[in-house]
Motif scaffolding. Sequence first.
Motif, PDB file in Angstrom:
ATOM      1  N   LYS A 102       0.819  -1.206   0.000  1.00 30.16           N
ATOM      2  CA  LYS A 102       0.000   0.000   0.000  1.00 30.16           C
ATOM      3  C   LYS A 102       0.853   1.255   0.000  1.00 30.16           C
ATOM      4  N   ILE A 103       0.301   2.305  -0.597  1.00 25.52           N
ATOM      5  CA  ILE A 103       0.826   3.658  -0.452  1.00 25.52           C
ATOM      6  C   ILE A 103      -0.258   4.482   0.226  1.00 25.52           C
ATOM      7  N   ILE A 104       0.100   5.144   1.315  1.00 27.05           N
ATOM      8  CA  ILE A 104      -0.852   5.975   2.045  1.00 27.05           C
ATOM      9  C   ILE A 104      -0.311   7.395   2.071  1.00 27.05           C
ATOM     10  N   VAL A 105      -1.146   8.365   1.664  1.00 26.47           N
ATOM     11  CA  VAL A 105      -0.695   9.747   1.565  1.00 26.47           C
ATOM     12  C   VAL A 105      -1.810  10.685   1.996  1.00 26.47           C
ATOM     13  N   GLU A 106      -1.427  11.789   2.623  1.00 23.84           N
ATOM     14  CA  GLU A 106      -2.410  12.793   3.010  1.00 23.84           C
ATOM     15  C   GLU A 106      -2.651  13.746   1.845  1.00 23.84           C
ATOM     16  N   VAL A 107      -3.914  14.067   1.590  1.00 28.01           N
ATOM     17  CA  VAL A 107      -4.281  14.976   0.509  1.00 28.01           C
ATOM     18  C   VAL A 107      -4.558  16.352   1.096  1.00 28.01           C
ATOM     19  N   ILE A 108      -3.814  17.345   0.605  1.00 26.43           N
ATOM     20  CA  ILE A 108      -3.915  18.703   1.139  1.00 26.43           C
ATOM     21  C   ILE A 108      -4.582  19.626   0.110  1.00 26.43           C
ATOM     22  N   GLY A 109      -5.466  20.493   0.600  1.00 23.94           N
ATOM     23  CA  GLY A 109      -6.010  21.539  -0.256  1.00 23.94           C
ATOM     24  C   GLY A 109      -7.383  21.266  -0.833  1.00 23.94           C
ATOM     25  N   ILE A 110      -8.104  20.284  -0.301  1.00 28.51           N
ATOM     26  CA  ILE A 110      -9.444  20.008  -0.814  1.00 28.51           C
ATOM     27  C   ILE A 110     -10.385  21.150  -0.422  1.00 28.51           C
ATOM     28  N   PRO A 111     -10.983  21.843  -1.380  1.00 23.33           N
ATOM     29  CA  PRO A 111     -11.866  22.982  -1.078  1.00 23.33           C
ATOM     30  C   PRO A 111     -13.219  22.531  -0.535  1.00 23.33           C
ATOM     31  N   ALA A 112     -13.937  23.473   0.041  1.00 25.83           N
ATOM     32  CA  ALA A 112     -15.246  23.156   0.623  1.00 25.83           C
ATOM     33  C   ALA A 112     -16.254  22.781  -0.450  1.00 25.83           C
ATOM     34  N   LYS A 113     -16.158  23.424  -1.621  1.00 24.48           N
ATOM     35  CA  LYS A 113     -17.101  23.150  -2.704  1.00 24.48           C
ATOM     36  C   LYS A 113     -16.362  22.589  -3.915  1.00 24.48           C
ATOM     37  N   ILE A 114     -16.842  21.462  -4.405  1.00 21.58           N
ATOM     38  CA  ILE A 114     -16.213  20.809  -5.551  1.00 21.58           C
ATOM     39  C   ILE A 114     -17.268  20.515  -6.602  1.00 21.58           C
ATOM     40  N   ASN A 115     -17.017  20.924  -7.845  1.00 16.98           N
ATOM     41  CA  ASN A 115     -17.957  20.630  -8.925  1.00 16.98           C
ATOM     42  C   ASN A 115     -17.300  19.920 -10.100  1.00 16.98           C
ATOM     43  N   GLU A 116     -15.997  19.678  -9.975  1.00 15.15           N
ATOM     44  CA  GLU A 116     -15.289  18.958 -11.035  1.00 15.15           C
ATOM     45  C   GLU A 116     -14.095  18.235 -10.427  1.00 15.15           C
ATOM     46  N   LEU A 117     -13.831  17.033 -10.915  1.00  8.51           N
ATOM     47  CA  LEU A 117     -12.762  16.224 -10.327  1.00  8.51           C
ATOM     48  C   LEU A 117     -12.090  15.384 -11.401  1.00  8.51           C
ATOM     49  N   THR A 118     -10.749  15.382 -11.382  1.00  3.87           N
ATOM     50  CA  THR A 118      -9.978  14.547 -12.299  1.00  3.87           C
ATOM     51  C   THR A 118      -8.935  13.775 -11.508  1.00  3.87           C
ATOM     52  N   PHE A 119      -8.999  12.466 -11.583  1.00  2.63           N
ATOM     53  CA  PHE A 119      -8.046  11.608 -10.873  1.00  2.63           C
ATOM     54  C   PHE A 119      -7.284  10.771 -11.888  1.00  2.63           C
ATOM     55  N   THR A 120      -5.961  10.823 -11.800  1.00  2.94           N
ATOM     56  CA  THR A 120      -5.102  10.061 -12.707  1.00  2.94           C
ATOM     57  C   THR A 120      -4.145   9.200 -11.900  1.00  2.94           C
ATOM     58  N   ASN A 121      -4.034   7.943 -12.272  1.00  2.40           N
ATOM     59  CA  ASN A 121      -3.070   7.042 -11.642  1.00  2.40           C
ATOM     60  C   ASN A 121      -2.529   6.096 -12.712  1.00  2.40           C
ATOM     61  N   THR A 122      -1.338   6.392 -13.191  1.00  8.83           N
ATOM     62  CA  THR A 122      -0.726   5.578 -14.247  1.00  8.83           C
ATOM     63  C   THR A 122       0.374   4.666 -13.701  1.00  8.83           C
ATOM     64  N   MET A 123       0.326   4.375 -12.420  1.00  9.72           N
ATOM     65  CA  MET A 123       1.380   3.572 -11.800  1.00  9.72           C
ATOM     66  C   MET A 123       1.481   2.166 -12.376  1.00  9.72           C
ATOM     67  N   PHE A 124       0.355   1.614 -12.811  1.00 15.09           N
ATOM     68  CA  PHE A 124       0.350   0.220 -13.263  1.00 15.09           C
ATOM     69  C   PHE A 124      -0.010   0.098 -14.745  1.00 15.09           C
ATOM     70  N   LYS A 125       0.225   1.155 -15.488  1.00 14.74           N
ATOM     71  CA  LYS A 125      -0.169   1.186 -16.898  1.00 14.74           C
ATOM     72  C   LYS A 125       0.560   0.163 -17.754  1.00 14.74           C
ATOM     73  N   ASP A 126       1.730  -0.286 -17.317  1.00 15.34           N
ATOM     74  CA  ASP A 126       2.513  -1.224 -18.122  1.00 15.34           C
ATOM     75  C   ASP A 126       2.092  -2.676 -17.925  1.00 15.34           C
TER      76      ASP A 126
END
Length: 205
Positions: A102-126
């Motif tokens: 596992k990788i565990i990381v704290e996410v900083i800067g999440i705003p109170a209001k969110i209307n759009e989200l993009t998540f990318t994880n290419t760690m296992f693309k190969d």
Amino acid sequence: MKNSLATLLLMMSVVGHAHQAEFSSSLLSKTDDGKYILQIASSMTAFQGEIDYIYSQKAYKTAEEFKKLVIDYFTKNVSLIVNGTEVLQLKDPMVLLGHETKIIVEVIGIPAKINELTFTNTMFKDLSHNKMGLIMLIDGFPKEQYILENENEQTIRLKLKEGTWVSSESDELIMKNILYISFFLIIAMIPLIYVSYRDRKNFRK
């Protein structure tokens, strides 16, 4: 209670697939003390396969050196963007080695209001046939499970429309189809334009 149940089901699913390198998971959640945590889990085989492929087997000799390479690879391949332009900080990643790593990381800067989200994880693309399940257990975020794979370039793009989270992939696909159709129509019309021009030229003679 619902969040705990969803987390339990996700963990059961991960354990069930842990021996298969092509399956992995991402979980975004909020702790009781208000911290936002991103957890990425997959088999040790998957992590080691990617690290060996990118950095080579000679790049590490100890578990600590391997962890440093995993963190370096993580920072280059994982991103979370909200509201179109706000890139969230992924702070102090920690690697837990095991059959299920596992990788565990704290996410900083999440705003109170969110209307759009993009998540990318290419760690296992190969890895062939790779799939990653994404679940977000945070109020205001989508509650469904989303799949990252090669077909969507390991990226999920979501927008909040009239209170419902929808994938923007469908809009992009429509635009691509329109462009492709327009291109082929133009190509198909070239011979017709040429014939029309030739016939008019001959008629004038």
